[in-house]
Design a protein around this motif. Sequence first.
Motif, PDB file in Angstrom:
ATOM      1  N   LEU A  48       0.831  -1.215   0.000  1.00 14.58           N
ATOM      2  CA  LEU A  48       0.000   0.000   0.000  1.00 14.58           C
ATOM      3  C   LEU A  48       0.870   1.271   0.000  1.00 14.58           C
ATOM      4  CD1 LEU A  48      -2.773  -1.177   2.476  1.00 14.58           C
ATOM      5  CD2 LEU A  48      -3.094  -0.623   0.049  1.00 14.58           C
ATOM      6  N   ALA A  49       1.992   1.224   0.739  1.00 17.47           N
ATOM      7  CA  ALA A  49       2.870   2.404   0.779  1.00 17.47           C
ATOM      8  C   ALA A  49       3.474   2.668  -0.600  1.00 17.47           C
ATOM      9  CB  ALA A  49       3.972   2.191   1.817  1.00 17.47           C
TER      10      ALA A  49
ATOM     11  N   ALA B  62       3.100   5.583  -6.222  1.00 16.81           N
ATOM     12  CA  ALA B  62       2.697   5.588  -7.641  1.00 16.81           C
ATOM     13  C   ALA B  62       1.426   6.427  -7.814  1.00 16.81           C
ATOM     14  CB  ALA B  62       2.435   4.142  -8.099  1.00 16.81           C
ATOM     15  N   HIS B  63       0.473   6.237  -6.895  1.00 13.98           N
ATOM     16  CA  HIS B  63      -0.795   6.972  -6.957  1.00 13.98           C
ATOM     17  C   HIS B  63      -0.537   8.477  -6.933  1.00 13.98           C
ATOM     18  CE1 HIS B  63      -4.078   9.006  -4.789  1.00 13.98           C
ATOM     19  NE2 HIS B  63      -4.904   8.103  -5.272  1.00 13.98           N
ATOM     20  N   MET B  64       0.394   8.900  -6.072  1.00 10.65           N
ATOM     21  CA  MET B  64       0.697  10.334  -5.981  1.00 10.65           C
ATOM     22  C   MET B  64       1.232  10.839  -7.318  1.00 10.65           C
ATOM     23  SD  MET B  64       0.659  13.111  -4.391  1.00 10.65           S
ATOM     24  CE  MET B  64       0.363  12.771  -2.663  1.00 10.65           C
ATOM     25  N   ALA B  65       2.103  10.034  -7.976  1.00 12.06           N
ATOM     26  CA  ALA B  65       2.643  10.436  -9.278  1.00 12.06           C
ATOM     27  C   ALA B  65       1.512  10.593 -10.295  1.00 12.06           C
ATOM     28  CB  ALA B  65       3.658   9.393  -9.757  1.00 12.06           C
ATOM     29  N   PHE B  66       0.533   9.656 -10.271  1.00 11.51           N
ATOM     30  CA  PHE B  66      -0.559   9.704 -11.257  1.00 11.51           C
ATOM     31  C   PHE B  66      -1.474  10.912 -11.021  1.00 11.51           C
ATOM     32  CE2 PHE B  66       1.219   6.040 -12.649  1.00 11.51           C
ATOM     33  CZ  PHE B  66       0.978   4.890 -11.921  1.00 11.51           C
TER      34      PHE B  66
ATOM     35  N   THR C   2      -1.010  19.432  -5.503  1.00 13.00           N
ATOM     36  CA  THR C   2      -1.933  18.729  -6.403  1.00 13.00           C
ATOM     37  C   THR C   2      -3.377  19.049  -6.046  1.00 13.00           C
ATOM     38  OG1 THR C   2      -0.336  16.943  -6.618  1.00 13.00           O
ATOM     39  CG2 THR C   2      -2.605  16.418  -7.185  1.00 13.00           C
ATOM     40  N   LEU C   3      -3.668  19.016  -4.752  1.00 12.76           N
ATOM     41  CA  LEU C   3      -5.031  19.336  -4.319  1.00 12.76           C
ATOM     42  C   LEU C   3      -5.389  20.769  -4.696  1.00 12.76           C
ATOM     43  CD1 LEU C   3      -7.384  17.980  -2.921  1.00 12.76           C
ATOM     44  CD2 LEU C   3      -6.466  18.737  -0.715  1.00 12.76           C
ATOM     45  N   ALA C   4      -4.410  21.704  -4.534  1.00 13.97           N
ATOM     46  CA  ALA C   4      -4.646  23.105  -4.906  1.00 13.97           C
ATOM     47  C   ALA C   4      -4.922  23.214  -6.405  1.00 13.97           C
ATOM     48  CB  ALA C   4      -3.427  23.942  -4.529  1.00 13.97           C
TER      49      ALA C   4
END
Length: 272
Positions: free
Chosen positions: A37-38, A43-47, A227-229
């Motif tokens: 999961l870590a 990878a999820h953050m990169a996408f 990213t959220l911003a």
Amino acid sequence: MLSTLDVIEGVGVREKVRKSRLPARLDLLQSATGLFLALFMWAHMAFVASILIGKDAMYTVTKFFEGKYLFGQSYPWLVSIVVAGVLTIFIVHAALGMRKMPSSYRQYRAFRAHMRMMRHDDTSLWFVQAYTGFAMFFLGSVHLYIMLSGPDKIGPYASADRVFSGWMWPLYLLLLLAVEFHGGIGLYRLAVKWGWFEGKDPARSRARLKHVKWGITGFLLALGLLTLAAYLKIGYEHRHRVGERYPPAGITAPADPAGSAAPAAPAAPGIR
Ligand code: HEM
């Protein structure tokens, strides 16, 4: 010859029991699911951070996971299959994690008193990890269910609309904090527990590991907040056209005849 232990239960029953390997196996499974999961979250953050490169970049990443470049057309249900896999591992990891959580108020109070008395960094880190793990039971499940049930609603506009007009940003903000602290502490504890990167001077390597851990957590938090911003900014600019899908490069969205707050006319065929 099996080793045996004699245990005297509270009611005075003397019993011969087999030394179970199950707890150790469950610990191994918890480490393995945690590691997966870590690394998945990196990878999820990169996408999701591809939006910082541009809307076309995020659109391309989205279409890639829908199989468009492999099969010539999009199959959003492919994303649901991946989400179902991640959700299963998420649930197994959470269930295994519950074994270590204080299961009564008395245990919780005893742990807190121990933590205050010890002032031991790693013990306090464990408390943060338990706390953020508990928070993700709820925050992570909401996000994963939305992704599982609406895989076709991912994209530069669709994601930004969900974050801003769909009011998902407070959940994402809390989830981002929880997952980055939990994941960072988790990787550090895995490295210490299994002796990774130990080297000749374990105390010094542990101190170095802790610096690396805070560095990675700081970097991912900064990237996640940026990213959220970005999604919030796009969502704010798109607030009068919620539901319109992002047109890929070279295709322009139909002008909004009303130019009003009313939702945009359905996209022309071929605009996703
Ligand atoms: C395969 C499973 C997953 C998929 C397909 C997925 C997909 C996405 C997408 C498309 C976004 C962009 C915003 C949106 O469209 O609403 C997003 C944001 C986010 N996801 Fe996931 N996600 C998955 C698993 C997870 C897990 C397991 C966690 C943490 C427990 C997580 C935490 C987050 C966070 C914190 C954000 C906000 C990121 C930011 O803006 O900084 N996701 N995810």
